[in-house]
Design a protein around this motif. Structure first.
Motif, short mmCIF file in Angstrom:
data_model
loop_
_atom_site.label_atom_id
_atom_site.label_comp_id
_atom_site.label_asym_id
_atom_site.label_seq_id
_atom_site.Cartn_x
_atom_site.Cartn_y
_atom_site.Cartn_z
N ARG A 1 0.83 -1.21 0.00
CA ARG A 1 0.00 0.00 0.00
C ARG A 1 0.86 1.26 0.00
O ARG A 1 0.53 2.26 -0.65
CB ARG A 1 -0.94 -0.01 1.21
N THR A 2 1.95 1.22 0.73
CA THR A 2 2.85 2.38 0.79
C THR A 2 3.42 2.69 -0.59
O THR A 2 3.46 3.86 -1.02
CB THR A 2 3.98 2.12 1.79
N LEU A 3 3.85 1.67 -1.32
CA LEU A 3 4.42 1.89 -2.64
C LEU A 3 3.39 2.48 -3.60
O LEU A 3 3.70 3.37 -4.40
CB LEU A 3 4.99 0.59 -3.20
N ARG A 4 2.16 1.99 -3.52
CA ARG A 4 1.12 2.53 -4.42
C ARG A 4 0.81 3.98 -4.07
O ARG A 4 0.58 4.80 -4.97
CB ARG A 4 -0.12 1.65 -4.33
N ALA B 1 22.47 8.30 -12.88
CA ALA B 1 21.99 7.20 -13.72
C ALA B 1 20.53 7.35 -14.13
O ALA B 1 20.13 6.85 -15.18
CB ALA B 1 22.18 5.87 -12.99
N ARG B 2 19.71 8.01 -13.31
CA ARG B 2 18.29 8.11 -13.59
C ARG B 2 17.76 9.50 -13.26
O ARG B 2 18.00 10.03 -12.17
CB ARG B 2 17.50 7.08 -12.76
N THR B 3 17.02 10.05 -14.22
CA THR B 3 16.24 11.27 -14.03
C THR B 3 14.87 11.01 -14.63
O THR B 3 14.66 9.98 -15.30
CB THR B 3 16.89 12.47 -14.73
N PRO B 4 13.90 11.89 -14.43
CA PRO B 4 12.59 11.66 -15.07
C PRO B 4 12.66 11.63 -16.60
O PRO B 4 11.72 11.14 -17.24
CB PRO B 4 11.77 12.85 -14.59
N SER B 5 13.75 12.07 -17.18
CA SER B 5 13.88 12.08 -18.65
C SER B 5 14.70 10.91 -19.18
O SER B 5 14.91 10.81 -20.39
CB SER B 5 14.52 13.40 -19.11
N LEU C 1 3.68 10.69 -6.81
CA LEU C 1 4.68 11.10 -7.80
C LEU C 1 4.06 11.42 -9.14
O LEU C 1 4.35 12.47 -9.73
CB LEU C 1 5.74 10.01 -7.95
N VAL C 2 3.22 10.54 -9.65
CA VAL C 2 2.65 10.79 -10.98
C VAL C 2 1.61 11.91 -10.94
O VAL C 2 1.27 12.49 -11.98
CB VAL C 2 2.02 9.51 -11.59
N GLY C 3 1.14 12.25 -9.73
CA GLY C 3 0.23 13.38 -9.60
C GLY C 3 0.95 14.71 -9.59
O GLY C 3 0.30 15.76 -9.69
N ALA C 4 2.27 14.68 -9.44
CA ALA C 4 3.06 15.92 -9.45
C ALA C 4 3.54 16.22 -10.86
O ALA C 4 3.60 15.33 -11.72
CB ALA C 4 4.25 15.79 -8.50
N GLU C 5 3.91 17.46 -11.10
CA GLU C 5 4.36 17.87 -12.43
C GLU C 5 5.62 18.71 -12.31
O GLU C 5 5.92 19.28 -11.25
CB GLU C 5 3.26 18.66 -13.14
N GLY C 6 6.35 18.78 -13.43
CA GLY C 6 7.48 19.70 -13.55
C GLY C 6 8.52 19.53 -12.48
O GLY C 6 8.98 18.42 -12.18
N ASP C 7 8.91 20.66 -11.87
CA ASP C 7 9.98 20.65 -10.88
C ASP C 7 9.62 19.84 -9.64
O ASP C 7 10.49 19.20 -9.02
CB ASP C 7 10.32 22.09 -10.45
N SER D 1 8.95 11.44 -17.06
CA SER D 1 8.38 12.79 -17.01
C SER D 1 7.01 12.84 -17.67
O SER D 1 6.22 13.74 -17.39
CB SER D 1 9.32 13.77 -17.71
N ARG D 2 6.70 11.83 -18.52
CA ARG D 2 5.39 11.78 -19.19
C ARG D 2 4.49 10.69 -18.61
O ARG D 2 3.39 10.47 -19.13
CB ARG D 2 5.58 11.54 -20.69
N GLU D 3 4.92 10.00 -17.58
CA GLU D 3 4.17 8.88 -17.01
C GLU D 3 2.92 9.38 -16.30
O GLU D 3 2.97 10.29 -15.46
CB GLU D 3 5.04 8.10 -16.04
N THR D 4 1.77 8.76 -16.61
CA THR D 4 0.50 9.09 -15.95
C THR D 4 -0.27 7.82 -15.56
O THR D 4 -1.39 7.92 -15.06
CB THR D 4 -0.40 9.94 -16.86
N GLY D 5 0.32 6.65 -15.80
CA GLY D 5 -0.41 5.40 -15.62
C GLY D 5 -0.46 4.92 -14.18
O GLY D 5 0.00 5.58 -13.24
#
Length: 388
Positions: free
Chosen positions: A21-24, A47-51, A30-36, A68-72
Motif C-alpha cells: 500500500r505504501t508503494l502505491r 543514472a536516472r532522471t525523469p527524462s 509522484l505521478v500526480g506531481a508535475e514539472g519541478d 516525465s510523461r508517465e500518468t499510468g
C-alpha cells in the motif's frame, strides 16, 4: 559457482517499502506531481532522471516512456530480499532503479535460488553466505556488499551455475551423485568470509562432506521459510513467539529482556524470544534491530519516503514473529556450524592443485558470463522491442 552478479543499485530508497500500500501511495503522489515538483520527489541521480530512456526489466510489465510523461497506474510490486532476512516490496520499474541487473531478472523464477555473499567485516560475527528464493538486491548491513550467485544460469532450473566438471569430479570422490543443490548447501554451511570474497573449502573426507551438506540443507530450509516446497520453520518443543501486548502505531527502537525472553517495541511485548534470535548478527549487525529500524526510522517530511502506514500493520507483526523463529533456529545451529569449521581446519582439503589436475580449474570464460535467454520478448525504451 563461477557466474556472479554485483548487487543492485537502487539509487532511491522510496521505491522499496515493507508493504504494498505504501508503494502505491508513493507512486500516486509522484505521478500526480508535475514539472519541478515531480523531479524533486523523484530524486534524480547520475543514472536516472525523469527524462531517462530505458528498457523494461525482464518479465515486468512496466511503462518505458520517459517518466516525465508517465500518468499510468502503479506497476505491481514484487517481493525482494532487501538485505539479509528482510523481505520487502519493490517497484520493479527500470526507470526508477539506477542499476537493475537485468541478467538476474531473466533467471528469477519458481525454480531459482540465489546465494548472496555477505560483506566482509574483520572480526564480525555472522554467516558468509545466505540463500533466498526471492530476488535479492545484495544489500549488506555492514562492509562492502558481496556478489549474488544464482543456482541456475537459465530459467526453469536449467544449466547449473557450477564450474564445468566439478560435479562429476565430486561425485567420483565422494562415491555418490553430487548435485548443484548439494554444492549450494555445502557453501551455506562451510563458507568463510575473507577480504577477497567468500572462501568455500572442499573436504577430501566423504563423511565430512555428508555432514556439512546435511547441515547446509537444514540451514537453507530455515532461510527459505517454506519456499520451494519446504516447511515453515518452527521452534522445537512446541515453543513459538506470541504477541503479549499489541505493538503501538509508532514504536521506538526494540529492547530485549533476556531474563524473561521478551522483545519490547514501545508498549508492545513479544515473547518468548530466544536469546539466539536477539543476538543473531550478519556483518556484526543485529538482524532484529535492523529489521525494526527499517520500519520505524523517521523520514524527511515532504519526501516520498515519508509516505507510509498510519500505524503498525498486522502483517508486520506476523513477519516479525516468523523472523524471530528463523533467527532463533539459525542461532541454535551456530555451534554445529562452528564444529564443522573446526573439523575443516584439521582435515585434508581438495586444493586448487587437485582441481587443476582434474581439469576443473581454471574455469573457462563462458561459464563466468550470463547465459543467453531468448525465449521471451523484452520491451525497450519508448515501447520498442529490445534486441538481445
Amino acid at each position: 559457482m563461477p557466474w556472479s552478479v554485483a548487487p543492485l543499485r537502487l539509487g532511491r530508497s522510496w521505491i522499496v517499502a515493507p508493504d504494498v500500500r505504501t508503494l502505491r501511495a508513493r507512486w500516486d503522489r509522484l505521478v500526480g506531481a508535475e514539472g519541478d515538483e515531480r523531479a524533486a520527489l523523484f530524486r534524480p541521480s547520475r543514472a536516472r532522471t525523469p527524462s531517462t530512456s530505458v528498457a523494461a526489466l525482464p518479465g515486468q510489465r512496466t511503462g518505458t516512456v520517459r517518466f516525465s510523461r508517465e500518468t499510468g497506474r502503479c506497476p505491481e510490486p514484487v517481493r525482494i530480499a532487501h538485505g539479509p532476512f528482510d523481505e520487502q516490496w519493490l517497484l520493479p520499474d527500470h526507470r526508477l532503479i539506477d542499476t537493475g541487473r537485468p541478467e538476474l531478472w531473466r533467471v528469477a523464477d519458481e525454480r531459482q535460488l540465489f546465494a548472496v555473499e555477505q560483506g566482509y567485516v574483520p572480526g564480525a560475527a555472522g554467516p558468509a553466505v545466505l540463500v533466498t528464493a526471492v530476488l535479492p538486491d545484495g544489500r549488506s548491513p555492514a562492509g562492502r556488499p558481496g556478489r549474488i550467485r544464482p543456482l541456475f544460469r537459465r530459467p526453469g532450473g536449467e544449466e547449473p551455475n557450477v564450474a564445468p566438471g566439478l560435479l562429476p569430479f565430486l561425485s567420483e570422490r565422494y562415491g555418490h551423485d553430487v548435485t548443484a543443490a548439494d554444492l549450494l548447501a555445502w557453501a551455506v554451511a562451510a563458507a568463510r568470509p575473507s577480504p577477497a570474497g567468500c572462501r568455500v573449502p572442499l573436504p577430501a573426507d566423504p563423511a565430512r562432506w555428508a555432514a556439512g551438506t546435511a547441515l547446509g540443507r537444514r540451514l537453507t530450509g530455515i532461510q527459505l521459510r517454506g519456499a520451494r516446497g519446504g516447511e515453515r520453520p518452527r521452534l522445537p518443543g512446541g515453543r513459538r513467539p506470541y504477541v503479549r501486548a499489541p505493538v503501538p502505531a509508532r514504536p521506538g527502537p526494540p529492547e530485549y529482556d533476556p531474563a524473561d525472553e521478551t522483545l519490547a517495541l514501545g508498549d508492545g511485548r513479544i515473547s518468548p524470544v530466544p536469546a539466539e534470535a536477539w543476538e543473531f548478527r550478519v556483518g556484526g549487525v543485529r538482524m532484529l534491530e535492523q529489521w525494526c529500524a527499517h520500519r520505524t526510522a523517521p523520514a524527511e517530511p515532504g519526501t516520498l519516503e515519508a509516505i507510509g502506514p498510519a500505524g503498525w500493520p498486522q502483517e508486520w507483526t506476523s513477519e516479525l514473529l516468523e523472523l524471530i523463529t528463523v533467527l532463533a533456529l539459525l542461532g541454535q545451529s551456530e555451534p554445529e556450524r562452528a564444529a564443522l569449521d573446526d573439523a575443516l581446519d584439521g582435515g585434508e582439503e581438495l586444493t586448487r592443485e587437485v582441481l587443476r589436475e582434474a581439469g576443473v580449474l581454471p574455469v573457462p570464460d563462458g561459464p563466468r558470463r550470463p547465459a543467453s535467454v531468448l525465449d521471451h520478448q523484452e520491451e525497450g525504451p519508448e515501447g520498442q522491442f529490445a534486441l538481445l
